[in-house]
Write a protein that holds these residues in place. Structure first.
Motif, PDB file in Angstrom:
ATOM      1  N   ARG A  21      -9.778  -2.007   4.110  1.00  0.00           N
ATOM      2  CA  ARG A  21      -9.710  -3.560   3.564  1.00  0.00           C
ATOM      3  C   ARG A  21      -8.157  -3.772   4.644  1.00  0.00           C
ATOM      4  NH1 ARG A  21      -8.219   0.255  -0.825  1.00  0.00           N
ATOM      5  NH2 ARG A  21      -6.699   0.580  -0.615  1.00  0.00           N
ATOM      6  N   GLY A  23      -5.462  -5.166   5.820  1.00  0.00           N
ATOM      7  CA  GLY A  23      -4.026  -5.196   5.037  1.00  0.00           C
ATOM      8  C   GLY A  23      -3.422  -4.499   4.350  1.00  0.00           C
ATOM      9  N   GLY A  24      -4.805  -3.337   4.604  1.00  0.00           N
ATOM     10  CA  GLY A  24      -4.379  -1.562   3.223  1.00  0.00           C
ATOM     11  C   GLY A  24      -2.753  -1.393   3.581  1.00  0.00           C
ATOM     12  N   GLU A  25      -3.076   0.200   2.184  1.00  0.00           N
ATOM     13  CA  GLU A  25      -1.499   0.403   2.802  1.00  0.00           C
ATOM     14  C   GLU A  25      -1.910   1.808   3.211  1.00  0.00           C
ATOM     15  OE1 GLU A  25       0.243   0.062  -0.440  1.00  0.00           O
ATOM     16  OE2 GLU A  25       1.394  -1.381  -0.740  1.00  0.00           O
ATOM     17  N   ARG A  26      -3.054   1.847   3.440  1.00  0.00           N
ATOM     18  CA  ARG A  26      -4.026   3.460   3.937  1.00  0.00           C
ATOM     19  C   ARG A  26      -3.978   3.682   4.856  1.00  0.00           C
ATOM     20  NH1 ARG A  26      -9.507   3.032   0.640  1.00  0.00           N
ATOM     21  NH2 ARG A  26      -8.837   1.308   1.721  1.00  0.00           N
ATOM     22  N   ASP A  27      -3.430   4.640   5.661  1.00  0.00           N
ATOM     23  CA  ASP A  27      -3.715   5.019   7.147  1.00  0.00           C
ATOM     24  C   ASP A  27      -4.935   4.352   8.002  1.00  0.00           C
ATOM     25  OD1 ASP A  27      -1.202   6.553   6.614  1.00  0.00           O
ATOM     26  OD2 ASP A  27      -1.820   8.546   6.644  1.00  0.00           O
ATOM     27  N   ASP A  29      -6.481   1.682   7.164  1.00  0.00           N
ATOM     28  CA  ASP A  29      -6.681   0.176   6.773  1.00  0.00           C
ATOM     29  C   ASP A  29      -6.744  -0.340   8.246  1.00  0.00           C
ATOM     30  OD1 ASP A  29      -7.906   0.463   3.819  1.00  0.00           O
ATOM     31  OD2 ASP A  29      -5.985   0.499   3.528  1.00  0.00           O
ATOM     32  N   GLN A  31      -5.687  -3.073  10.030  1.00  0.00           N
ATOM     33  CA  GLN A  31      -3.959  -4.810  10.289  1.00  0.00           C
ATOM     34  C   GLN A  31      -4.680  -5.253  11.584  1.00  0.00           C
ATOM     35  OE1 GLN A  31      -1.905  -3.583   7.670  1.00  0.00           O
ATOM     36  NE2 GLN A  31      -2.928  -2.075   7.907  1.00  0.00           N
ATOM     37  N   ARG A  61      -3.431   2.652  11.334  1.00  0.00           N
ATOM     38  CA  ARG A  61      -2.530   3.939  12.404  1.00  0.00           C
ATOM     39  C   ARG A  61      -2.669   5.255  12.680  1.00  0.00           C
ATOM     40  NH1 ARG A  61       0.176   2.015   7.370  1.00  0.00           N
ATOM     41  NH2 ARG A  61      -0.890   3.418   6.033  1.00  0.00           N
TER      42      ARG A  61
END
Length: 378
Positions: A21, A23-27, A29, A31, A61
């Motif tokens: 995704r 903009g998601g929050e998982r490592d 994802d 950005q 990340r």
């Protein structure tokens, strides 16, 4: 989705298939830092993905985990840049690994600087997969790999051994000290040759700046570690012919063994990934099992085929950890764009092995077959 540009909608739909995704929050994802990214990905495929990362247009990340998901979803096979058409035609019409062009990879990759490779590769400058069966760290895994090669070749004191693509000389230095052999190593990298000569000083080892096609002399055993990826399908047959004539040239001895250590792919191709070709390994390609067996047919008996490709993921992770810890003390020529390029390279390589898209083969071959059969060490 109203008002969202079509390229963005298309890319986000593809990423969703990979459980990624923006903009998601998982490592893993993605950005996004520049909205031009979406059109660039659709227009340039994998080349656009790597170049946009180098330009700082996006981050993740856990870059390796993002790449794993993209590969498992097969997105690399569905999004192709227009430049790939040129690459396909070039691979079919020309020989990118000809004698004249073969040295380009040395100039652009292996001669980048011994300081970079010394920082990344560990105590032994061995730029190939370690053998982690009983190893707890990178240095132990590399020494275990070198010893495995020597044992598979049944090296003994006094044997004359050839290393095709000798790198920084570590394998011949190890074999000379531990197994008492005499060695000749050939490389097309001036930086590697200079280091290998210093490393092997005082040992019965000769390091040459020479192309493998120029070899025609007798040896008791031959090995090649991490070089076959630069030979190219048009040259595979000649490569095996060179090895065979070097092994059977001695009238006073039985022909010896040849060990080929190479990354391999699950399907037959004639070129490499466009980003890898442009920024990391020009004129390279990974062989398939079918291409290897076709090229050595009638020349060699395949005695053993050992696949420990899963170990390459662990090796690459160790290289990444080493080089990330070293950036600040390395030369300023390894700037931020270079660092991002290198991170993308290592992460992509991890992903291909973690997905089992790529393998690591050690293949033992003999010119006539080992009498009574060959029992391979593990």
């Amino acid at each position: 989705m109203k008002g969202v540009p079509l390229p963005q909608r298309r890319v986000e739909a593809l990423l969703a298939e990979a459980d990624v995704r923006p903009g998601g929050e998982r490592d893993w994802d993605l950005q996004v830092h520049d909205r031009r990214l979406y059109a660039r990905l659709l227009a340039r495929g994998s080349l656009g993905l790597g170049e946009s990362y180098m330009d700082g247009w996006w981050d993740a990340r856990a870059l390796d985990e993002l790449m794993v998901r993209l590969l498992r979803a097969g997105l690399d096979r569905r999004v192709h840049g227009i430049g790939e058409i040129r690459d396909v035609l070039l691979a079919r019409l020309a020989n990118p690994q000809s004698l004249r062009r073969s040295r380009e990879v040395a100039r652009r990759h292996y001669d980048l600087g011994n300081d970079l490779y010394a920082a990344m590769l560990g105590r032994r400058m061995v730029y190939s997969c370690g053998y982690w069966r009983q190893a707890a760290d990178l240095d132990a895994a590399q020494e275990a790999k070198l010893d495995l090669v020597c044992r598979k070749l049944r090296l003994r004191p006094g044997m004359r051994v050839l290393d095709i693509g000798c790198g920084w000389g570590e394998a011949l230095e190890y074999a000379a000290r531990r197994y008492g052999i005499e060695g000749v190593g050939v490389t097309i990298s001036a930086e590697q040759a200079a280091h290998a000569r210093r490393l092997c000083a005082g040992l019965p080892v000769e390091i040459r700046l020479q192309d493998y096609r120029e070899l025609d002399e007798p040896f008791d055993a031959v090995f090649s570690i991490g070089m076959f990826e630069h030979v190219g399908v048009r040259n595979y047959r000649e490569y095996f012919e060179v090895v065979r004539r070097c092994l059977v040239a001695r009238a006073d001895a039985e022909p010896g063994l040849f060990l080929l250590h190479s990354i391999g792919g699950n399907v037959s191709v004639r070129r490499t990934d466009p980003w890898i070709a442009r920024y990391i390994f020009p004129n390279s390609m990974l062989p398939s099992a079918a291409q290897v067996t076709a090229a050595c047919e009638g020349l060699f008996v395949i005695e053993d085929w050992h696949n420990f490709g899963a170990d390459y993921d662990r090796t690459l992770q160790a290289w990444r950890d080493n080089v990330e810890a070293a950036w600040e003390r390395l030369d300023a020529r390894y700037d931020e764009r270079f660092r991002r390029m290198w991170r993308f390279y290592l992460a992509g390589a991890m992903a291909t092995f973690r997905c089992r898209r790529s393998q690591l083969w050690q293949i033992v071959l003999s010119p006539h077959g080992v009498p009574g059969g060959y029992l391979a060490p593990r």
